[in-house]
Design a protein around this motif. Structure first.
Motif, PDB file in Angstrom:
ATOM      1  N   TYR A 131       6.322   2.732   6.522  1.00 34.95           N
ATOM      2  CA  TYR A 131       7.657   3.139   6.284  1.00 34.95           C
ATOM      3  C   TYR A 131       7.372   4.646   5.741  1.00 34.95           C
ATOM      4  O   TYR A 131       6.442   4.872   4.854  1.00 34.95           O
ATOM      5  CB  TYR A 131       8.366   2.274   5.341  1.00 34.95           C
ATOM      6  N   VAL A 132       8.342   5.390   6.134  1.00 38.93           N
ATOM      7  CA  VAL A 132       8.328   6.829   5.386  1.00 38.93           C
ATOM      8  C   VAL A 132       9.783   6.738   4.617  1.00 38.93           C
ATOM      9  O   VAL A 132      10.545   6.501   4.903  1.00 38.93           O
ATOM     10  CB  VAL A 132       8.615   7.750   6.741  1.00 38.93           C
ATOM     11  N   THR A 133       9.191   7.154   3.241  1.00 38.96           N
ATOM     12  CA  THR A 133      10.183   7.254   2.203  1.00 38.96           C
ATOM     13  C   THR A 133      10.280   8.686   2.036  1.00 38.96           C
ATOM     14  O   THR A 133       9.597   9.292   1.949  1.00 38.96           O
ATOM     15  CB  THR A 133       9.633   6.439   0.814  1.00 38.96           C
ATOM     16  N   GLN A 134      11.708   8.800   1.635  1.00 37.49           N
ATOM     17  CA  GLN A 134      12.223  10.313   1.626  1.00 37.49           C
ATOM     18  C   GLN A 134      11.707  11.335   2.652  1.00 37.49           C
ATOM     19  O   GLN A 134      11.054  12.375   2.297  1.00 37.49           O
ATOM     20  CB  GLN A 134      11.405  10.945   0.107  1.00 37.49           C
ATOM     21  N   GLY A 135      12.012  10.919   3.873  1.00 38.23           N
ATOM     22  CA  GLY A 135      11.495  11.692   5.089  1.00 38.23           C
ATOM     23  C   GLY A 135      12.161  12.828   5.114  1.00 38.23           C
ATOM     24  O   GLY A 135      11.383  13.795   5.323  1.00 38.23           O
ATOM     25  N   LYS A 136      13.420  12.961   4.776  1.00 42.52           N
ATOM     26  CA  LYS A 136      14.096  14.268   5.009  1.00 42.52           C
ATOM     27  C   LYS A 136      13.321  15.478   3.902  1.00 42.52           C
ATOM     28  O   LYS A 136      13.283  16.613   4.296  1.00 42.52           O
ATOM     29  CB  LYS A 136      15.509  14.402   4.792  1.00 42.52           C
ATOM     30  N   LYS A 137      13.051  14.902   2.794  1.00 42.43           N
ATOM     31  CA  LYS A 137      12.307  16.038   1.739  1.00 42.43           C
ATOM     32  C   LYS A 137      10.902  16.387   2.294  1.00 42.43           C
ATOM     33  O   LYS A 137      10.429  17.446   2.265  1.00 42.43           O
ATOM     34  CB  LYS A 137      12.280  15.115   0.565  1.00 42.43           C
ATOM     35  N   HIS A 138      10.017  15.235   2.623  1.00 37.68           N
ATOM     36  CA  HIS A 138       8.698  15.441   3.108  1.00 37.68           C
ATOM     37  C   HIS A 138       8.480  16.066   4.599  1.00 37.68           C
ATOM     38  O   HIS A 138       7.788  16.881   4.580  1.00 37.68           O
ATOM     39  CB  HIS A 138       7.955  14.407   2.786  1.00 37.68           C
ATOM     40  N   TYR A 139       9.325  15.600   5.383  1.00 39.80           N
ATOM     41  CA  TYR A 139       8.973  15.692   6.964  1.00 39.80           C
ATOM     42  C   TYR A 139      10.116  16.390   7.542  1.00 39.80           C
ATOM     43  O   TYR A 139       9.991  16.808   8.678  1.00 39.80           O
ATOM     44  CB  TYR A 139       8.559  14.622   7.381  1.00 39.80           C
ATOM     45  N   GLY A 140      11.405  16.500   7.047  1.00 36.91           N
ATOM     46  CA  GLY A 140      12.650  17.013   7.492  1.00 36.91           C
ATOM     47  C   GLY A 140      12.858  16.169   8.724  1.00 36.91           C
ATOM     48  O   GLY A 140      13.549  16.681   9.933  1.00 36.91           O
ATOM     49  N   THR A 141      13.016  14.717   8.464  1.00 36.99           N
ATOM     50  CA  THR A 141      13.458  13.766   9.476  1.00 36.99           C
ATOM     51  C   THR A 141      14.967  13.932   9.807  1.00 36.99           C
ATOM     52  O   THR A 141      15.751  14.341   8.702  1.00 36.99           O
ATOM     53  CB  THR A 141      13.202  12.482   9.069  1.00 36.99           C
ATOM     54  N   GLU A 192       0.807  -1.127   0.100  1.00 39.19           N
ATOM     55  CA  GLU A 192       0.041  -0.026   0.093  1.00 39.19           C
ATOM     56  C   GLU A 192       1.004   1.117   0.050  1.00 39.19           C
ATOM     57  O   GLU A 192       1.855   1.412   0.942  1.00 39.19           O
ATOM     58  CB  GLU A 192      -0.820   0.129   1.466  1.00 39.19           C
ATOM     59  N   LEU A 193       0.806   2.078  -0.873  1.00 40.62           N
ATOM     60  CA  LEU A 193       1.791   3.049  -1.354  1.00 40.62           C
ATOM     61  C   LEU A 193       0.776   4.561  -1.299  1.00 40.62           C
ATOM     62  O   LEU A 193      -0.024   4.621  -2.133  1.00 40.62           O
ATOM     63  CB  LEU A 193       2.537   2.890  -2.466  1.00 40.62           C
ATOM     64  N   HIS A 194       1.125   5.464  -0.291  1.00 42.44           N
ATOM     65  CA  HIS A 194       0.541   6.791  -0.321  1.00 42.44           C
ATOM     66  C   HIS A 194       1.587   7.696  -0.913  1.00 42.44           C
ATOM     67  O   HIS A 194       2.270   8.075  -0.147  1.00 42.44           O
ATOM     68  CB  HIS A 194      -0.087   7.252   0.885  1.00 42.44           C
ATOM     69  N   GLN A 195       1.613   8.156  -2.144  1.00 40.51           N
ATOM     70  CA  GLN A 195       2.839   8.893  -2.665  1.00 40.51           C
ATOM     71  C   GLN A 195       2.963  10.254  -2.291  1.00 40.51           C
ATOM     72  O   GLN A 195       3.802  10.899  -1.777  1.00 40.51           O
ATOM     73  CB  GLN A 195       2.828   8.836  -4.180  1.00 40.51           C
ATOM     74  N   HIS A 196       1.551  11.098  -1.956  1.00 45.59           N
ATOM     75  CA  HIS A 196       1.509  12.055  -1.565  1.00 45.59           C
ATOM     76  C   HIS A 196       2.010  12.432   0.002  1.00 45.59           C
ATOM     77  O   HIS A 196       2.441  13.559   0.482  1.00 45.59           O
ATOM     78  CB  HIS A 196       0.164  12.820  -1.845  1.00 45.59           C
ATOM     79  N   LEU A 197       1.756  11.232   0.923  1.00 49.37           N
ATOM     80  CA  LEU A 197       2.537  11.324   2.017  1.00 49.37           C
ATOM     81  C   LEU A 197       3.858  10.695   2.264  1.00 49.37           C
ATOM     82  O   LEU A 197       4.279  10.659   3.429  1.00 49.37           O
ATOM     83  CB  LEU A 197       1.495  10.615   2.954  1.00 49.37           C
ATOM     84  N   ALA A 198       4.330  10.029   1.203  1.00 44.34           N
ATOM     85  CA  ALA A 198       5.606   9.326   1.289  1.00 44.34           C
ATOM     86  C   ALA A 198       5.685   8.170   2.184  1.00 44.34           C
ATOM     87  O   ALA A 198       6.499   8.145   3.000  1.00 44.34           O
ATOM     88  CB  ALA A 198       6.754  10.335   1.474  1.00 44.34           C
ATOM     89  N   LEU A 199       4.410   7.454   2.416  1.00 41.70           N
ATOM     90  CA  LEU A 199       4.149   6.264   3.094  1.00 41.70           C
ATOM     91  C   LEU A 199       4.005   4.992   2.344  1.00 41.70           C
ATOM     92  O   LEU A 199       3.386   5.037   1.425  1.00 41.70           O
ATOM     93  CB  LEU A 199       3.097   6.691   4.228  1.00 41.70           C
ATOM     94  N   GLU A 200       4.508   3.894   3.038  1.00 40.67           N
ATOM     95  CA  GLU A 200       4.301   2.723   2.292  1.00 40.67           C
ATOM     96  C   GLU A 200       4.163   1.256   3.444  1.00 40.67           C
ATOM     97  O   GLU A 200       4.862   1.542   4.427  1.00 40.67           O
ATOM     98  CB  GLU A 200       5.305   2.401   1.322  1.00 40.67           C
ATOM     99  N   ARG A 201       3.510   0.556   3.122  1.00 39.87           N
ATOM    100  CA  ARG A 201       3.389  -0.714   3.826  1.00 39.87           C
ATOM    101  C   ARG A 201       2.906  -2.005   3.377  1.00 39.87           C
ATOM    102  O   ARG A 201       2.389  -2.059   2.306  1.00 39.87           O
ATOM    103  CB  ARG A 201       2.754  -0.467   5.004  1.00 39.87           C
ATOM    104  N   CYS A 202       3.611  -2.950   3.650  1.00 36.65           N
ATOM    105  CA  CYS A 202       3.063  -4.363   3.037  1.00 36.65           C
ATOM    106  C   CYS A 202       2.117  -4.920   3.667  1.00 36.65           C
ATOM    107  O   CYS A 202       1.968  -5.171   4.954  1.00 36.65           O
ATOM    108  CB  CYS A 202       4.487  -5.310   3.173  1.00 36.65           C
ATOM    109  N   LEU A 203       0.739  -5.324   2.870  1.00 35.29           N
ATOM    110  CA  LEU A 203      -0.157  -5.801   3.376  1.00 35.29           C
ATOM    111  C   LEU A 203      -0.026  -7.011   3.983  1.00 35.29           C
ATOM    112  O   LEU A 203       0.739  -8.020   3.536  1.00 35.29           O
ATOM    113  CB  LEU A 203      -1.418  -5.762   2.468  1.00 35.29           C
ATOM    114  N   GLU A 204      -0.696  -7.458   5.215  1.00 40.52           N
ATOM    115  CA  GLU A 204      -0.677  -8.870   5.727  1.00 40.52           C
ATOM    116  C   GLU A 204      -1.569  -9.768   4.848  1.00 40.52           C
ATOM    117  O   GLU A 204      -2.339  -9.195   4.253  1.00 40.52           O
ATOM    118  CB  GLU A 204      -1.249  -8.896   7.125  1.00 40.52           C
ATOM    119  N   ASP A 205      -1.408 -10.957   4.712  1.00 41.32           N
ATOM    120  CA  ASP A 205      -2.029 -11.985   3.683  1.00 41.32           C
ATOM    121  C   ASP A 205      -3.371 -12.134   4.056  1.00 41.32           C
ATOM    122  O   ASP A 205      -3.873 -12.130   2.883  1.00 41.32           O
ATOM    123  CB  ASP A 205      -1.243 -13.311   4.050  1.00 41.32           C
ATOM    124  N   HIS A 206      -3.793 -11.890   5.192  1.00 39.50           N
ATOM    125  CA  HIS A 206      -5.332 -11.899   5.657  1.00 39.50           C
ATOM    126  C   HIS A 206      -6.080 -10.906   5.306  1.00 39.50           C
ATOM    127  O   HIS A 206      -7.304 -10.669   5.333  1.00 39.50           O
ATOM    128  CB  HIS A 206      -5.582 -12.334   6.970  1.00 39.50           C
TER     129      HIS A 206
END
Length: 434
Positions: free
Chosen positions: A217-227, A80-94
């Motif tokens: 997971y936060v992808t590109q955290g420094k760019k989007h959120y200043g991590t 599951e990828l939310h590009q506008h929020l730079a977030l992603e996670r792997c769905l559980e099988d169920h």
């Protein structure tokens, strides 16, 4: 006679301007109805599939594996990828794919991505390595007679997870300021201390609920959120549909600590038992290769069924450079002219698990190749150089001490033996076209 309904839109909440709104979305999926689910590949291509309300992530992955004629294994995942929020996670099988899709805000840049995720079941195979001693120190102090690995396994066998604690950077709500706090993850929720590392109930502040949230997971955290670092993650409550407001953003110091927090959160949510149908994968090692029979003694290659086997002693006539250049290009682990940076991103997306690898062309040496391998959550690169001696052509990574007639032979050898590598080759990175 049948009287037509003059207000059909009122009977369909999903189409009604009164019974639905952009903020509420289309509502929960209806049982028995057919829904369209769009899935993207890593190359950006999209495929639309019909799914019922009860279709799980595992079932959809199996359908995509059949349609793309990919090699069937349990490492395929739906992300599951939310590009506008730079977030992603792997769905559980169920998880219900339609239910997850219906939780997205209308018009949001959200999508499903079909790709490999070798870290998905690693949690059920090598648990102790995911929980560093320093992050479970309170449990070790309470059970001083137990070794670290034994303690972790006892927790998992009982269907529980050890309490995890450590420092994390926390982004203050409504501000771009990050502060460092000492956090503790328990079954009752996630807490942070308002006074150093104190665990006194007076100093513990409740931060997030485990049962009503997903972790991303936060992808590109420094760019989007200043991590402060690139190792960010986010707790997203179910009720948060769009926008940054309501997201609980955290950042760890390194990949190992982030993996520990993510693994613990997942265990508290789904339990410590592997999903049904994956037990065999969790017990076995997928690093074995068909047709290989290599011996590590003296680094000599013996009795392999590969047609060009036998570099050391009685080597078969070698092909020319043109043939050697073509024989590996059909292999799924070969990625051609991919850059070092793209390689690290690809391996990172498909799971920072020991033994994940790919082979690519060298950017600096025109005739050379590079074996990129993940070990201890870091990607390392090994130069493969071609050479010629007495009319025989071969590849080597150790200045000719171990020689291989082609790249296929080199990969097959290191799937069985470590050689000069820190670990065996277990999982190759691959992408499929939808």
């Amino acid at each position: 006679p049948t009287i037509p309904n003059p207000f059909p839109e009122l009977c369909s909440p999903s189409n009604s301007p009164i019974l639905s709104s952009p903020t509420l979305g289309p509502g929960p999926p209806r049982e028995g109805a057919s829904h369209v689910v769009k899935v993207f590949g890593e190359d950006g291509a999209c495929r639309s599939l019909e799914a019922s309300a009860g279709t799980t992530a595992r079932q959809l992955c199996e359908t995509l594996v059949r349609r793309t004629r990919a090699l069937q294994d349990h490492s395929w995942a739906l992300v599951e990828l939310h590009q506008h929020l730079a977030l992603e996670r792997c769905l559980e099988d169920h998880e219900s794919v339609v239910e997850v899709q219906s939780s997205w805000a209308p018009g949001a840049d959200s999508r499903f991505v079909f790709r490999k995720n070798f870290a998905k079941y690693e949690l059920f195979k090598s648990n102790a390595s995911l929980f560093p001693e320093v992050m479970v120190s309170s449990c070790l102090e309470a059970n001083k007679s137990m070794a670290h690995s034994e303690l972790i396994q006892n927790f998992l066998n009982s269907g529980s997870c050890p309490e995890v604690q450590g420092f994390l950077h926390l982004r203050e709500a409504g501000r771009k300021v990050w502060k460092r706090f000492y956090f503790s993850l328990r079954r009752s929720g996630l807490y942070y201390s308002t006074k150093g590392t104190s665990k006194d109930p007076r100093h513990l502040q409740y931060f997030a609920d485990l049962t009503e949230s997903n972790i991303y997971y936060v992808t590109q955290g420094k760019k989007h959120y200043g991590t402060p670092t690139e190792f960010g993650f986010c707790i997203k409550p179910y009720k948060v549909r769009s926008g940054v407001k309501g997201l609980k953003l955290l950042c760890s110091e390194d990949e190992q600590s982030r993996s520990c927090w993510m693994a613990a959160f997942r265990l508290f949510k789904v339990g410590s038992d592997p999903p049904r149908g994956s037990q065999a994968l969790c017990q076995g090692d997928t690093g074995s290769c068909a047709g290989g029979c290599w011996s590590d003694a003296g680094r000599e290659l013996q009795g392999c069924s590969h047609p060009s086997a036998g570099v050391a002693g009685g080597m078969a006539p070698s092909p020319g450079w043109e043939d050697m250049d073509a024989i590996h290009r059909t292999q799924p682990w070969f990625h051609g002219r991919i850059s070092r940076e793209d390689t690290q991103q690809l391996i990172g997306r498909q799971g920072l698990v020991d033994g994940v690898f790919l082979v690519r062309e060298s950017q600096r040496n025109p005739k050379g190749f590079v074996l990129s391998l993940c070990h201890l959550q870091r990607v390392k690169h090994y130069l493969i150089l071609p050479s010629e001696e007495e009319g025989r052509l071969y590849f080597t990574m150790d200045d000719g001490q171990t020689r291989f007639a082609d790249l296929i032979q080199l990969v097959e050898f290191h799937q069985i033996n470590r050689g000069i590598l820190p670990c065996k080759l277990r999982h190759y990175c691959t992408c499929v076209a939808l």
